[in-house]
Every structure is written in structure tokens, then in C-alpha cells.
Design a protein around this motif. Structure first.
Motif, PDB file in Angstrom:
ATOM      1  N   GLY A 181       0.838  -1.192   0.000  1.00 10.02           N
ATOM      2  CA  GLY A 181       0.000   0.000   0.000  1.00 10.02           C
ATOM      3  C   GLY A 181       0.868   1.235   0.000  1.00 10.02           C
ATOM      4  N   ASP A 182       0.701   2.121   0.979  1.00  5.68           N
ATOM      5  CA  ASP A 182       1.540   3.315   1.101  1.00  5.68           C
ATOM      6  C   ASP A 182       2.997   2.891   1.323  1.00  5.68           C
ATOM      7  OD1 ASP A 182      -0.978   4.385   1.146  1.00  5.68           O
ATOM      8  OD2 ASP A 182      -0.762   5.408   3.069  1.00  5.68           O
ATOM      9  N   VAL A 183       3.912   3.524   0.622  1.00  7.28           N
ATOM     10  CA  VAL A 183       5.342   3.191   0.754  1.00  7.28           C
ATOM     11  C   VAL A 183       6.182   4.455   0.606  1.00  7.28           C
ATOM     12  CG1 VAL A 183       5.158   0.802  -0.082  1.00  7.28           C
ATOM     13  CG2 VAL A 183       5.512   2.673  -1.720  1.00  7.28           C
ATOM     14  N   PRO A 184       7.419   4.450   1.135  1.00  5.15           N
ATOM     15  CA  PRO A 184       8.337   5.560   0.867  1.00  5.15           C
ATOM     16  C   PRO A 184       8.589   5.678  -0.633  1.00  5.15           C
ATOM     17  CG  PRO A 184       9.129   4.263   2.712  1.00  5.15           C
ATOM     18  CD  PRO A 184       7.992   3.489   2.109  1.00  5.15           C
ATOM     19  N   TYR A 185       8.461   6.884  -1.143  1.00  2.00           N
ATOM     20  CA  TYR A 185       8.621   7.113  -2.584  1.00  2.00           C
ATOM     21  C   TYR A 185       9.345   8.426  -2.834  1.00  2.00           C
ATOM     22  CZ  TYR A 185       7.151   7.734  -7.503  1.00  2.00           C
ATOM     23  OH  TYR A 185       7.114   7.939  -8.868  1.00  2.00           O
ATOM     24  N   ASN A 198      -9.501 -22.260  -1.294  1.00  2.00           N
ATOM     25  CA  ASN A 198      -9.954 -23.068  -0.166  1.00  2.00           C
ATOM     26  C   ASN A 198      -9.711 -22.357   1.158  1.00  2.00           C
ATOM     27  OD1 ASN A 198     -10.900 -25.414  -1.512  1.00  2.00           O
ATOM     28  ND2 ASN A 198      -8.799 -26.100  -1.831  1.00  2.00           N
ATOM     29  N   PRO A 199     -10.650 -22.446   2.093  1.00  5.00           N
ATOM     30  CA  PRO A 199     -10.384 -21.934   3.441  1.00  5.00           C
ATOM     31  C   PRO A 199      -9.362 -22.830   4.120  1.00  5.00           C
ATOM     32  CG  PRO A 199     -12.460 -23.137   3.397  1.00  5.00           C
ATOM     33  CD  PRO A 199     -11.995 -23.060   1.973  1.00  5.00           C
ATOM     34  N   ILE A 200      -8.593 -22.283   5.047  1.00  5.68           N
ATOM     35  CA  ILE A 200      -7.589 -23.091   5.733  1.00  5.68           C
ATOM     36  C   ILE A 200      -8.099 -23.485   7.113  1.00  5.68           C
ATOM     37  CG2 ILE A 200      -5.723 -22.003   4.449  1.00  5.68           C
ATOM     38  CD1 ILE A 200      -5.026 -20.401   6.952  1.00  5.68           C
ATOM     39  N   GLU A 201      -7.460 -24.483   7.706  1.00  2.00           N
ATOM     40  CA  GLU A 201      -7.958 -25.089   8.937  1.00  2.00           C
ATOM     41  C   GLU A 201      -7.956 -24.132  10.125  1.00  2.00           C
ATOM     42  OE1 GLU A 201      -3.733 -27.229  10.200  1.00  2.00           O
ATOM     43  OE2 GLU A 201      -5.328 -28.424   9.286  1.00  2.00           O
ATOM     44  N   THR A 202      -7.102 -23.099  10.091  1.00  2.00           N
ATOM     45  CA  THR A 202      -7.075 -22.145  11.199  1.00  2.00           C
ATOM     46  C   THR A 202      -8.194 -21.117  11.119  1.00  2.00           C
ATOM     47  OG1 THR A 202      -5.623 -20.590  10.047  1.00  2.00           O
ATOM     48  CG2 THR A 202      -4.564 -22.351  11.308  1.00  2.00           C
ATOM     49  N   GLY A 203      -8.837 -21.039   9.952  1.00  2.00           N
ATOM     50  CA  GLY A 203      -9.890 -20.047   9.766  1.00  2.00           C
ATOM     51  C   GLY A 203      -9.381 -18.688   9.331  1.00  2.00           C
ATOM     52  N   GLU A 204      -8.058 -18.522   9.213  1.00  2.00           N
ATOM     53  CA  GLU A 204      -7.482 -17.243   8.794  1.00  2.00           C
ATOM     54  C   GLU A 204      -7.874 -16.941   7.343  1.00  2.00           C
ATOM     55  OE1 GLU A 204      -5.078 -14.835   9.885  1.00  2.00           O
ATOM     56  OE2 GLU A 204      -5.401 -15.490  11.942  1.00  2.00           O
ATOM     57  N   PRO A 205      -8.345 -15.735   7.048  1.00  2.00           N
ATOM     58  CA  PRO A 205      -8.639 -15.374   5.655  1.00  2.00           C
ATOM     59  C   PRO A 205      -7.360 -15.117   4.872  1.00  2.00           C
ATOM     60  CG  PRO A 205      -9.002 -13.492   7.093  1.00  2.00           C
ATOM     61  CD  PRO A 205      -8.672 -14.646   7.995  1.00  2.00           C
ATOM     62  N   THR A 206      -7.430 -15.279   3.562  1.00  2.01           N
ATOM     63  CA  THR A 206      -6.275 -15.003   2.718  1.00  2.01           C
ATOM     64  C   THR A 206      -5.910 -13.528   2.810  1.00  2.01           C
ATOM     65  OG1 THR A 206      -7.020 -16.716   1.170  1.00  2.01           O
ATOM     66  CG2 THR A 206      -5.347 -15.173   0.373  1.00  2.01           C
ATOM     67  N   PRO A 207      -4.655 -13.202   3.064  1.00  2.00           N
ATOM     68  CA  PRO A 207      -4.251 -11.788   3.173  1.00  2.00           C
ATOM     69  C   PRO A 207      -4.507 -11.017   1.881  1.00  2.00           C
ATOM     70  CG  PRO A 207      -2.558 -13.219   4.076  1.00  2.00           C
ATOM     71  CD  PRO A 207      -3.528 -14.111   3.369  1.00  2.00           C
ATOM     72  N   THR A 208      -4.804  -9.738   2.035  1.00  2.00           N
ATOM     73  CA  THR A 208      -4.993  -8.854   0.888  1.00  2.00           C
ATOM     74  C   THR A 208      -3.892  -7.802   0.797  1.00  2.00           C
ATOM     75  OG1 THR A 208      -6.579  -7.666   2.279  1.00  2.00           O
ATOM     76  CG2 THR A 208      -7.479  -9.166   0.622  1.00  2.00           C
ATOM     77  N   ARG A 209      -2.976  -7.808   1.737  1.00  2.00           N
ATOM     78  CA  ARG A 209      -1.767  -6.981   1.667  1.00  2.00           C
ATOM     79  C   ARG A 209      -0.749  -7.557   2.634  1.00  2.00           C
ATOM     80  NH1 ARG A 209      -1.032  -3.603   6.160  1.00  2.00           N
ATOM     81  NH2 ARG A 209       0.490  -2.320   5.048  1.00  2.00           N
ATOM     82  N   SER A 267      -3.051  -3.996   9.217  1.00  2.00           N
ATOM     83  CA  SER A 267      -3.691  -5.313   9.111  1.00  2.00           C
ATOM     84  C   SER A 267      -3.391  -5.966   7.770  1.00  2.00           C
ATOM     85  CB  SER A 267      -5.209  -5.163   9.266  1.00  2.00           C
ATOM     86  OG  SER A 267      -5.867  -6.363   8.904  1.00  2.00           O
ATOM     87  N   LYS A 268      -3.192  -7.278   7.786  1.00  2.00           N
ATOM     88  CA  LYS A 268      -2.940  -8.002   6.539  1.00  2.00           C
ATOM     89  C   LYS A 268      -4.221  -8.290   5.762  1.00  2.00           C
ATOM     90  CE  LYS A 268      -2.657 -12.389   9.098  1.00  2.00           C
ATOM     91  NZ  LYS A 268      -1.730 -13.461   9.515  1.00  2.00           N
ATOM     92  N   THR A 269      -5.370  -7.940   6.322  1.00  2.00           N
ATOM     93  CA  THR A 269      -6.627  -8.093   5.591  1.00  2.00           C
ATOM     94  C   THR A 269      -7.196  -6.744   5.145  1.00  2.00           C
ATOM     95  OG1 THR A 269      -7.855  -8.167   7.679  1.00  2.00           O
ATOM     96  CG2 THR A 269      -7.244 -10.274   6.684  1.00  2.00           C
ATOM     97  N   ALA A 270      -6.451  -5.643   5.406  1.00  2.00           N
ATOM     98  CA  ALA A 270      -6.833  -4.365   4.815  1.00  2.00           C
ATOM     99  C   ALA A 270      -6.526  -4.431   3.319  1.00  2.00           C
ATOM    100  CB  ALA A 270      -6.068  -3.226   5.482  1.00  2.00           C
ATOM    101  N   LYS A 271      -6.981  -3.441   2.557  1.00  2.00           N
ATOM    102  CA  LYS A 271      -6.821  -3.499   1.118  1.00  2.00           C
ATOM    103  C   LYS A 271      -6.077  -2.290   0.589  1.00  2.00           C
ATOM    104  CE  LYS A 271     -10.941  -6.311   0.224  1.00  2.00           C
ATOM    105  NZ  LYS A 271     -12.167  -6.447  -0.611  1.00  2.00           N
ATOM    106  N   VAL A 272      -5.283  -2.522  -0.467  1.00  2.00           N
ATOM    107  CA  VAL A 272      -4.635  -1.414  -1.166  1.00  2.00           C
ATOM    108  C   VAL A 272      -5.698  -0.673  -1.965  1.00  2.00           C
ATOM    109  CG1 VAL A 272      -2.422  -2.606  -1.242  1.00  2.00           C
ATOM    110  CG2 VAL A 272      -4.004  -2.823  -3.166  1.00  2.00           C
TER     111      VAL A 272
END
Length: 481
Positions: A146-150, A434-445, A471-476
Motif C-alpha cells: 500500500g503506502d510506501v516511501p517514494y 480453499n479456506p484453511i484449517e485455522t480459519g485465517e482469511p487469505t491476506p490482501t496486503r 492489518s494483513k486483511t486491509a486493502k490497497v
């Protein structure tokens, strides 16, 4: 007289000694000045290595894209980013080993006076290629974090760079991309074949890559800014990749240390950490996908995928290390692809569905994307025809809307481009993971590096606040659905 001769002799000895001392104190193995060309080669090599790597310490996107499953240690396919400092390692590679080398290469080449017989356009093309790879790398950083030094990045005197908003970075990259496309001069070459392991100094090939990258960035922002995306696509119509020969792919060699990084992980390491994922292999089995035999080993005459997100046995599941196809992932000289004709074709299919100005219909480009992928890996025309004849593959009858149809097939085709497969899933939101056994959603960032948190705290905090406290589930910004 003898005194005069003695003085002359001493002066002569002193003069020769001074010359010898200068030569002796010159370290020929560690020069203080490095030409710009090797820095460019090194930067591109580091970039492609990073994108091709399957090391769980630096590139886990074949896992996040659910192409591969793990055996003994499934932490990474359960989306643990912290244990191995993966965000830190990627961040360091992109900024230190790619962008900084590209920046230094440009500075040196700009300041270098080349022989009068070398056309000025050669230097222009070298600088344009450097700029293009810089744009590509910054786009990957935004797509990842997402936001990065530029604006403040790469300044050695500023150790606390601020983070630019992701949208601002992307839109500036697009402006830079438009500019650099106009800078290439196809009447001259660029880097020598020894320095350019992708296109070997072919400027027309670099121009096609630049336009194809513009197409990719346009479709990345299509849901966010349809008007701008449409204009960008119209500007590159007919100027993008036209066959697999145009692919941006870097040459590797058959001997260590210049092999494809996949060979290191799958063969040279002697480890058995990965198998094909059931997410991919089950779908390929359902549709009799001819690429199965090109990518995976058979287990008792069948292709078997390990359960994604779980620990699996290596034996009994199809793996990538023993496939016999010439283009198998275990091949040490397998070229490293960053952008393919197949992807371009799928992007054109999607653009057609969105009503953008492109050559060919959505179905024609979709078909071409599938065919290009099968051919890229050594499949035949007959393989394509048999595959496309199936109800769930043919464009007119496949299940779902255009995002589902195109998304699934583009994702399959990006099997060896794990990062881009992850981006395709985030952007088109097709179902099938596929969902994983821990229930964690796939990261979006990706979360920001731990080092940024501890060493650049105030700027990290401001950026993290834009992503639900990092958060790793927030979105760019372009991932709006």
C-alpha cells in the motif's frame, strides 16, 4: 660528478617506486568506481530472483495464491508473516538490492561520456530501460504494502523517509510510464546483450514491454478509476505483446550459482517442502488440464494435490521437483517470467468486457490467453483444442460472470508468477480458493517490516493507520470490491 649521478639515480628510484606504490595500493578486485551497466544487470537479476524465489524467507506468493501446499512446516500457508521476517526481507530486496542499484546505474550512465561513434540514442535507451524497471518495482511495492516511501526514498541522508499515499505513487508511476515510452528510440539498441539478459538490447521489445506494463497497471486500477483505465488501454491498443516471444523473461543458466531460484529450492536444497495444492490440482483434474503433466509429477497414475494450509506428506502428493517436461519448474535454466503474452491476452479480454477500445473480442482474447499459456509450457495445439472444448472452459459456457471466467483461467496461467496470481485474485475476486484449517482469511496486503516499526516509528504509524493498524486483511487502494 659522482654526486650528481647519485642524486639522479635516487630521484629515478623514487619516481619508479611512487608509481609502483600507486599500482600496489589499487584494489583491482574491489573497484571504487563501478560502471552503470553491471549495476543494471545486477538490479534486474535481483528483481527477477525475488519474484521467482520460493524461499519461505522472502517469497510466499505461490502459497498465498494456493498453487502450492507445504509439507512439514505449514506456517507460511497459514499466513504467518512474522516468524521469518518475510515483509522485512522483501522490502530490503526491493529498496536496497533493486531500486538503489537502478538509481546508481542511472546516475553513472548519465554522467558517462561514451565514444563518439556510439549513437546518443543508445544512452537514452539505457536510461529508459532503467526507468522502466524502477516503475515496475515501485508498482510491486504498492501492490504488496500500500503506502510506501517514494518521494523520500533512496536518499542516504534521510534515514526516516515518509510514506506516500499508494494512489499518489501509482498515478505518478503511470505518468512516468507515459514519459518513458516516448523516450525510447527504436532506431538504436540499448544495453549490450551481455548486460540485458531479458531482451538482449532489443529496443522494440522493451517498448512492447512498456506498453504491456501500462496495460497491466490500467487494469489494476479499473475498478477504482474506470475512466483513466479506459484511456490508458486505448493508448496501448496494438502496441503490446503479440506472442510468447515477447514475454518479459530473464535468462538463467544450467550451472550454480546462475540457476533459476526454483531449482535451488526444489533440487539443490535436497529438501521436500512443497507439493502441488489441491486448490489448483483438483480444478485441473476436473477440466483435464493438459498443463498438469507439464507442472506436476504423477502419483500412481494420478495427479494429487496436498491440502492447502495443512501439513502434507511429500510422498503420495504430486510435486514440482520431478516433473519430466522440458519446462518443468525444477529445470535450472527455466526462464524467469515477470509479464507474459498470456496475461496480456487475458487483460485484453477483460478490457473488452468493460467496453474499452481493444483489438479482438473478449472471447477471442480469452482463448488466446489459454492457448498462449499451454504453448508456453510445451503443450500442443491439440492440447488446447481438447481443453477449450470442455463446457467449464469455453467462454460461452463457463460458469460465472466475466470476472470469474477470466479470473480463473488467468490465475491458472500465472502458476509460476505467484505474486501476480495473488494480485489477480485480489482484483477480480473470483471464487475457488480453499479456506484453511485455522480459519485465517487469505491476506490482501503485506504488513510493514518490523524494522520500519522500530526505526521509522512515526512515519510507520501514520501509514499503518491507513490500513487498520497495519492489518494483513486491509486493502490497497485499487482493491475496492
Amino acid at each position: 660528478m659522482k654526486k650528481i649521478l647519485s642524486i639522479i639515480l635516487v630521484l629515478g628510484i623514487m619516481s619508479s617506486c611512487t608509481k609502483d606504490f600507486t599500482e600496489l595500493n589499487t584494489d583491482l578486485k574491489n573497484p571504487t568506481e563501478v560502471p552503470g551497466e553491471p549495476l543494471f544487470t545486477h538490479a534486474v537479476r535481483n528483481l527477477v530472483d525475488q519474484m521467482q524465489s520460493s524461499s519461505v524467507n522472502r517469497n510466499v506468493f505461490r502459497l498465498y495464491s494456493q498453487y502450492w501446499a507445504q509439507t512439514t512446516y505449514p506456517d507460511e500457508s497459514q499466513y504467518n508473516m512474522v516468524t521469518r521476517n518475510i515483509p522485512d526481507n522483501m522490502w530490503s530486496t526491493y529498496y536496497k538490492d533493486v531500486l538503489k542499484d537502478l538509481d546508481e546505474s542511472a546516475i553513472i550512465i548519465e554522467a558517462t561520456e561514451y565514444p563518439p561513434e556510439e549513437p546518443a540514442a543508445v544512452k537514452t535507451n539505457k536510461l529508459a530501460a532503467i526507468e522502466l524497471m524502477t516503475i515496475y518495482t515501485y508498482a510491486v511495492l504498492v501492490d504488496t504494502y500500500g503506502d510506501v516511501p517514494y518521494t523520500d526514498a533512496l536518499d542516504s541522508e534521510n534515514v526516516l523517509p515518509t510514506y506516500d499515499p499508494a494512489k499518489d505513487v501509482y498515478y505518478d508511476l503511470i505518468s512516468r510510464l507515459d514519459a518513458v515510452i516516448g523516450q525510447f528510440d527504436d532506431s538504436a539498441s540499448g544495453f549490450s546483450a551481455n548486460a540485458d539478459l531479458v531482451y538482449y538490447g532489443d529496443t522494440e521489445a522493451w517498448i512492447k514491454f512498456a506498453n504491456s506494463l501500462k496495460l497491466r497497471l490500467a487494469m489494476r486500477i479499473a475498478d477504482y478509476d474506470d475512466t483513466k483505465a479506459s484511456a490508458m488501454v486505448a493508448g496501448v491498443d496494438g502496441k503490446v505483446f503479440e506472442s510468447n516471444l515477447d514475454n518479459f523473461s530473464m535468462e538463467y543458466f544450467g550451472e550454480s550459482p546462475n540457476t533459476n531460484p526454483l531449482n535451488v529450492s526444489l533440487v539443490q536444497s535436497g529438501r521436500y517442502d512443497f507439493v502441488g495444492s489441491n486448490t489448483l490440482i483438483d480444478l485441473m483434474n476436473t477440466n483435464n488440464d493438459p498443463r498438469r503433466a507439464l507442472w506436476f509429477s504423477e502419483e500412481e497414475g494420478e495427479f494429487v494435490g496436498g491440502i492447502y494450509g495443512s501439513a502434507n506428506s511429500y510422498g503420495g502428493n504430486s510435486n514440482m521437483g520431478n516433473a519430466n517436461a522440458p519446462g518443468a519448474l525444477s529445470n535450472p535454466s527455466l526462464r524467469g517470467v515477470l509479464l507474459s503474452y498470456s496475461e496480456v491476452s487475458f487483460l485484453l479480454a477483460e478490457a473488452a468486457e468493460r467496453g474499452y477500445t481493444v483489438t479482438g473480442s473478449a472471447e477471442d482474447n480469452y482463448m488466446e490467453g489459454i492457448k498462449a499459456s499451454i504453448n508456453e509450457w510445451g503443450g500442443s495445439e491439440a492440447d488446447f483444442e481438447a481443453y477449450y472444448a470442455q463446457t467449464e472452459v469455453a467462454y460461452a459456457s463457463a460458469t460465472g460472470d466475466y470476472k470469474q471466467k477470466i479470473g480463473i483461467q488467468q490465475w491458472i496461467a500465472q502458476f509460476n508468477q505467484g505474486f501476480d496470481g495473488w494480485c489477480t485474485w485480489r482484483r477480480l475476486d473470483f471464487t475457488g480458493f480453499n479456506p484453511i484449517e485455522t480459519g485465517e482469511p487469505t491476506p490482501t496486503r503485506f504488513i510493514y517490516p518490523t524494522n520500519e516499526h522500530s526505526l521509522n516509528g512515526s512515519n510507520w504509524e501514520a501509514a499503518a493507520a491507513n490500513y487498520e493498524d497495519d492489518s494483513k486483511t486491509a486493502k490497497v487502494f485499487w482493491d475496492v470490491n
